[in-house]
Motif scaffolding. Structure first.
Motif, PDB file in Angstrom:
ATOM      1  N   GLY A  37       0.840  -1.196   0.000  1.00  7.52           N
ATOM      2  CA  GLY A  37       0.000   0.000   0.000  1.00  7.52           C
ATOM      3  C   GLY A  37       0.872   1.240   0.000  1.00  7.52           C
ATOM      4  O   GLY A  37       1.829   1.352  -0.779  1.00  7.52           O
ATOM      5  N   ASP A  38       0.557   2.171   0.890  1.00  7.23           N
ATOM      6  CA  ASP A  38       1.329   3.412   0.946  1.00  7.23           C
ATOM      7  C   ASP A  38       2.473   3.342   1.954  1.00  7.23           C
ATOM      8  O   ASP A  38       3.073   4.359   2.304  1.00  7.23           O
ATOM      9  CB  ASP A  38       0.417   4.590   1.288  1.00  7.23           C
ATOM     10  CG  ASP A  38      -0.262   4.439   2.649  1.00  7.23           C
ATOM     11  OD1 ASP A  38       0.013   3.455   3.361  1.00  7.23           O
ATOM     12  OD2 ASP A  38      -1.087   5.316   2.999  1.00  7.23           O
ATOM     13  N   THR A  39       2.801   2.138   2.414  1.00 12.91           N
ATOM     14  CA  THR A  39       3.777   1.971   3.486  1.00 12.91           C
ATOM     15  C   THR A  39       5.014   1.225   2.997  1.00 12.91           C
ATOM     16  O   THR A  39       4.912   0.187   2.332  1.00 12.91           O
ATOM     17  CB  THR A  39       3.157   1.203   4.663  1.00 12.91           C
ATOM     18  OG1 THR A  39       2.032   1.942   5.158  1.00 12.91           O
ATOM     19  CG2 THR A  39       4.160   1.015   5.791  1.00 12.91           C
ATOM     20  N   ILE A  40       6.188   1.781   3.319  1.00 14.04           N
ATOM     21  CA  ILE A  40       7.469   1.137   3.009  1.00 14.04           C
ATOM     22  C   ILE A  40       8.245   0.991   4.313  1.00 14.04           C
ATOM     23  O   ILE A  40       8.463   1.970   5.034  1.00 14.04           O
ATOM     24  CB  ILE A  40       8.290   1.959   1.994  1.00 14.04           C
ATOM     25  CG1 ILE A  40       7.510   2.124   0.681  1.00 14.04           C
ATOM     26  CG2 ILE A  40       9.637   1.289   1.732  1.00 14.04           C
ATOM     27  CD1 ILE A  40       8.178   3.063  -0.313  1.00 14.04           C
ATOM     28  N   LYS A  41       8.650  -0.247   4.610  1.00 12.70           N
ATOM     29  CA  LYS A  41       9.437  -0.518   5.809  1.00 12.70           C
ATOM     30  C   LYS A  41      10.722  -1.235   5.399  1.00 12.70           C
ATOM     31  O   LYS A  41      10.706  -2.073   4.490  1.00 12.70           O
ATOM     32  CB  LYS A  41       8.643  -1.376   6.796  1.00 12.70           C
ATOM     33  CG  LYS A  41       7.408  -0.680   7.360  1.00 12.70           C
ATOM     34  CD  LYS A  41       6.678  -1.522   8.388  1.00 12.70           C
ATOM     35  CE  LYS A  41       5.860  -2.616   7.758  1.00 12.70           C
ATOM     36  NZ  LYS A  41       4.985  -3.322   8.734  1.00 12.70           N
ATOM     37  N   THR A  42      11.817  -0.909   6.075  1.00 15.64           N
ATOM     38  CA  THR A  42      13.089  -1.569   5.784  1.00 15.64           C
ATOM     39  C   THR A  42      13.743  -2.067   7.059  1.00 15.64           C
ATOM     40  O   THR A  42      13.542  -1.506   8.140  1.00 15.64           O
ATOM     41  CB  THR A  42      14.071  -0.613   5.069  1.00 15.64           C
ATOM     42  OG1 THR A  42      14.521   0.394   6.000  1.00 15.64           O
ATOM     43  CG2 THR A  42      13.433   0.059   3.863  1.00 15.64           C
ATOM     44  N   LEU A  89       9.210   1.065  14.921  1.00 17.01           N
ATOM     45  CA  LEU A  89       9.502   2.478  14.669  1.00 17.01           C
ATOM     46  C   LEU A  89       8.222   3.291  14.532  1.00 17.01           C
ATOM     47  O   LEU A  89       7.180   2.778  14.123  1.00 17.01           O
ATOM     48  CB  LEU A  89      10.339   2.621  13.395  1.00 17.01           C
ATOM     49  CG  LEU A  89      11.677   1.876  13.349  1.00 17.01           C
ATOM     50  CD1 LEU A  89      12.326   2.071  11.983  1.00 17.01           C
ATOM     51  CD2 LEU A  89      12.606   2.346  14.461  1.00 17.01           C
ATOM     52  N   GLU A  90       8.322   4.578  14.851  1.00 20.46           N
ATOM     53  CA  GLU A  90       7.237   5.514  14.568  1.00 20.46           C
ATOM     54  C   GLU A  90       7.290   5.871  13.087  1.00 20.46           C
ATOM     55  O   GLU A  90       8.357   6.244  12.587  1.00 20.46           O
ATOM     56  CB  GLU A  90       7.360   6.777  15.414  1.00 20.46           C
ATOM     57  CG  GLU A  90       6.963   6.600  16.860  1.00 20.46           C
ATOM     58  CD  GLU A  90       5.470   6.317  17.007  1.00 20.46           C
ATOM     59  OE1 GLU A  90       4.671   6.941  16.276  1.00 20.46           O
ATOM     60  OE2 GLU A  90       5.118   5.460  17.833  1.00 20.46           O
ATOM     61  N   PRO A  91       6.182   5.778  12.360  1.00 19.09           N
ATOM     62  CA  PRO A  91       6.246   6.058  10.927  1.00 19.09           C
ATOM     63  C   PRO A  91       6.473   7.530  10.626  1.00 19.09           C
ATOM     64  O   PRO A  91       6.011   8.411  11.355  1.00 19.09           O
ATOM     65  CB  PRO A  91       4.873   5.610  10.421  1.00 19.09           C
ATOM     66  CG  PRO A  91       3.974   5.713  11.608  1.00 19.09           C
ATOM     67  CD  PRO A  91       4.833   5.375  12.792  1.00 19.09           C
ATOM     68  N   LEU A  98      17.770  -3.552   8.208  1.00 20.06           N
ATOM     69  CA  LEU A  98      19.170  -3.756   7.855  1.00 20.06           C
ATOM     70  C   LEU A  98      19.764  -4.776   8.825  1.00 20.06           C
ATOM     71  O   LEU A  98      19.836  -4.515  10.034  1.00 20.06           O
ATOM     72  CB  LEU A  98      19.935  -2.432   7.934  1.00 20.06           C
ATOM     73  CG  LEU A  98      21.455  -2.512   7.832  1.00 20.06           C
ATOM     74  CD1 LEU A  98      21.887  -3.133   6.511  1.00 20.06           C
ATOM     75  CD2 LEU A  98      22.086  -1.123   8.002  1.00 20.06           C
ATOM     76  N   ASN A  99      20.136  -5.928   8.287  1.00 22.42           N
ATOM     77  CA  ASN A  99      20.676  -7.004   9.122  1.00 22.42           C
ATOM     78  C   ASN A  99      19.765  -7.304  10.314  1.00 22.42           C
ATOM     79  O   ASN A  99      20.219  -7.525  11.442  1.00 22.42           O
ATOM     80  CB  ASN A  99      22.094  -6.665   9.595  1.00 22.42           C
ATOM     81  CG  ASN A  99      23.072  -6.563   8.436  1.00 22.42           C
ATOM     82  OD1 ASN A  99      22.967  -7.322   7.462  1.00 22.42           O
ATOM     83  ND2 ASN A  99      23.999  -5.628   8.515  1.00 22.42           N
ATOM     84  N   GLY A 100      18.448  -7.274  10.049  1.00 21.66           N
ATOM     85  CA  GLY A 100      17.462  -7.606  11.064  1.00 21.66           C
ATOM     86  C   GLY A 100      17.060  -6.460  11.963  1.00 21.66           C
ATOM     87  O   GLY A 100      16.165  -6.621  12.797  1.00 21.66           O
ATOM     88  N   VAL A 101      17.682  -5.296  11.797  1.00 22.52           N
ATOM     89  CA  VAL A 101      17.390  -4.134  12.643  1.00 22.52           C
ATOM     90  C   VAL A 101      16.439  -3.198  11.898  1.00 22.52           C
ATOM     91  O   VAL A 101      16.728  -2.813  10.757  1.00 22.52           O
ATOM     92  CB  VAL A 101      18.681  -3.391  13.014  1.00 22.52           C
ATOM     93  CG1 VAL A 101      18.368  -2.139  13.845  1.00 22.52           C
ATOM     94  CG2 VAL A 101      19.623  -4.310  13.781  1.00 22.52           C
ATOM     95  N   PRO A 102      15.316  -2.797  12.494  1.00 22.01           N
ATOM     96  CA  PRO A 102      14.402  -1.868  11.818  1.00 22.01           C
ATOM     97  C   PRO A 102      15.110  -0.571  11.457  1.00 22.01           C
ATOM     98  O   PRO A 102      15.741   0.057  12.318  1.00 22.01           O
ATOM     99  CB  PRO A 102      13.300  -1.635  12.861  1.00 22.01           C
ATOM    100  CG  PRO A 102      13.370  -2.814  13.767  1.00 22.01           C
ATOM    101  CD  PRO A 102      14.805  -3.210  13.829  1.00 22.01           C
ATOM    102  N   ALA A 103      15.025  -0.165  10.196  1.00 27.00           N
ATOM    103  CA  ALA A 103      15.735   1.026   9.721  1.00 27.00           C
ATOM    104  C   ALA A 103      14.786   2.158   9.363  1.00 27.00           C
ATOM    105  O   ALA A 103      14.908   3.263   9.878  1.00 27.00           O
ATOM    106  CB  ALA A 103      16.621   0.667   8.525  1.00 27.00           C
ATOM    107  N   SER A 104      13.822   1.910   8.485  1.00 22.21           N
ATOM    108  CA  SER A 104      12.903   2.957   8.033  1.00 22.21           C
ATOM    109  C   SER A 104      11.461   2.485   8.113  1.00 22.21           C
ATOM    110  O   SER A 104      11.179   1.292   7.988  1.00 22.21           O
ATOM    111  CB  SER A 104      13.212   3.377   6.586  1.00 22.21           C
ATOM    112  OG  SER A 104      14.447   4.041   6.494  1.00 22.21           O
ATOM    113  N   TYR A 105      10.577   3.461   8.296  1.00 22.99           N
ATOM    114  CA  TYR A 105       9.130   3.200   8.301  1.00 22.99           C
ATOM    115  C   TYR A 105       8.492   4.452   7.718  1.00 22.99           C
ATOM    116  O   TYR A 105       8.350   5.470   8.386  1.00 22.99           O
ATOM    117  CB  TYR A 105       8.674   2.940   9.731  1.00 22.99           C
ATOM    118  CG  TYR A 105       7.225   2.503   9.896  1.00 22.99           C
ATOM    119  CD1 TYR A 105       6.318   2.461   8.848  1.00 22.99           C
ATOM    120  CD2 TYR A 105       6.770   2.116  11.155  1.00 22.99           C
ATOM    121  CE1 TYR A 105       5.017   2.063   9.029  1.00 22.99           C
ATOM    122  CE2 TYR A 105       5.451   1.712  11.357  1.00 22.99           C
ATOM    123  CZ  TYR A 105       4.584   1.687  10.293  1.00 22.99           C
ATOM    124  OH  TYR A 105       3.281   1.289  10.475  1.00 22.99           O
TER     125      TYR A 105
END
Length: 448
Positions: free
Chosen positions: A152-157, A216-218, A159-166
């Motif tokens: 949808g309108d959401t992209i989450k990433t 993470l907070e988006p 890095l090596n299992g660690v939340p990076a972006s939301y």
């Protein structure tokens, strides 16, 4: 981290992944942009830098909308790179320039790997300066692992299992995946540097089953400034929630909610019969602007007519109709008769300077009912109109050519038309359903 597991002998991954790198060929991929080289060997794609060429991208032939992607990468410590998602290369957009979301690969001290950059458009959307855990997760000169969920309108990433972006962003819903070799300009010391990718795999079906929660907070871009916009002096002209900063062009009050509606982060005109300002519903900024850059997302209904005006003086034209000012025309060219009218041919079509100058006939227009982005720049009397990232006209206020056009138009009766040093920004109520969002402005205080 909890939520997904890497494949291993003890814990077999039964996820129905589709491999993007097959055998030892680049079948299903193509090169766009620059002249960096790519090769594949033993399932590893290697990109190598070349001097004096722009950013180069190895892109999938297939376009993807919603997906979950996992990929390993290793990058030279002196390089910058990225993985494009939902990206496009369109002939009309900067001669085919690749543009769209990029999951950053950043081995520098800044350490924003896993952040989201908007290549060729808005620049940084989701940085990592407030995410030290992700900044520390990158392994220099080693293989790293990305997980990217675009649903949808959401992209989450991760890095090596660690939340990076939301990131929650509505700009683009579909496009290719691309592997970037960054331009090195004429820096001969960086010639031959490499970035490598392997184990690229994707899911496109039943994503809710495999999606992962992020703590993470988006970062929400709707009616908000991006990181790069904040850095360059933009400000929101509408807060997305209230009528603050706006009033009726006819009074100090905001029009009744039977004329304008604020809902779901959209500022919308209600149907009032299709006549120009018959309901007295034009709205203007309380602040006046001189030189400026203005960006507005708009959505038209079938047959709609509206406009964005600037250098408006609401004390002019107290009679019927709209307040007087230069206008960026908003129109359904196919269904509204105004498209064929005007003092100058096609000067009332979408993106035109209303009744004065026609927009480029090859303008990139999204279909009625979808969002488009209007951009107006006025600096030292040089004015440009852009639509969806493409310049569609330009003119010089006060030039002999401009004054001649005014003298031949419906505005000839208004002395000094279009030549105010400062004025209001106006959104027009023309009786048709039209919606606006992401209304942003950058004032230019010093003449360039």
């Amino acid at each position: 981290m909890a939520g997904f597991l890497y494949s291993c002998n003890e814990n077999k991954d039964h996820t129905p992944w589709i491999n993007l790198i097959t055998d030892n060929t680049l079948e299903g991929w193509n090169i766009k942009g620059g002249k960096a080289t790519y090769k594949v060997e033993n399932g590893v794609i290697t990109g190598t830098t070349v001097a004096n060429t722009p950013n180069t991208f190895l892109t999938t032939n297939k376009l993807y909308s919603d997906f979950i992607l996992e990929i390993d990468f290793k990058v030279d410590s002196t390089m910058n790179s990225g993985i494009q998602i939902r990206s496009n290369s369109l002939p009309y957009y900067q001669n085919g320039r690749v543009h769209g979301y990029q999951v950053e690969i950043d081995p520098s001290k800044r350490a924003w790997s896993g952040g989201i950059y908007d290549e060729g458009r808005r620049k940084w959307l989701n940085t990592l300066e407030n995410n030290p855990n992700a900044q520390k997760a990158f392994k220099q000169n080693e293989w790293n692992h990305y997980r990217v969920e675009a649903i949808g309108d959401t992209i989450k990433t991760w890095l090596n299992g660690v939340p990076a972006s939301y990131l929650i962003d509505e700009k683009t819903s579909s496009g290719f995946i691309g592997l970037q070799v960054h331009s090195i300009g004429n820096n001969t010391e960086k010639v031959g540097k490499q970035v490598m990718w392997r184990n690229a795999k994707i899911l496109t079906d039943n994503l809710s089953k495999y999606a992962t929660k992020s703590p993470l907070e988006p970062i929400i871009t709707k009616n908000s400034l991006t990181y790069s916009e904040k850095q360059s002096g933009w400000k929101m002209l509408w807060d997305g929630k209230t009528s603050n900063g706006w009033r009726s062009a006819r009074s100090e009050q905001f029009p009744a909610d039977s004329i304008w509606k604020i809902e779901n982060g959209e500022l919308s005109v209600i149907t009032t019969g299709g006549l120009e300002s018959a309901a007295g519903g034009d709205i203007v900024t309380r602040e006046l602007f001189g030189d400026f850059e203005l960006s507005v997302d708009f959505k038209l209904s079938p047959g709609a007519n509206s406009g964005i005006k600037y250098y408006v003086d609401t004390e002019i034209n107290k009679g019927p109709g709209s307040s007087i000012g230069l206008e960026y025309q908003l129109l359904d060219d196919e269904l509204h008769e105004d498209a064929k009218l005007g003092s100058h041919e096609w000067s009332r079509t979408l993106g035109s300077v209303y009744d004065l100058i026609a927009a480029d006939v090859n303008k990139p227009v999204n279909p009625i009912g979808e969002w488009n982005t209007a951009y107006i720049s006025s600096k030292n009397n040089h004015v440009e109109y852009w639509l969806n990232g493409v310049k569609i006209l330009e003119f010089e206020r006060g030039s002999p050519e401009f004054l001649k056009l005014v003298s031949e138009s419906k505005y000839s009766k208004w002395p000094n038309f279009g030549m105010l040093d400062k004025g209001n920004i106006l959104l027009q109520e023309h009786g048709f359903p039209v919606s606006f969002k992401n209304i942003k402005i950058r004032s230019i205080d010093n003449k360039e």
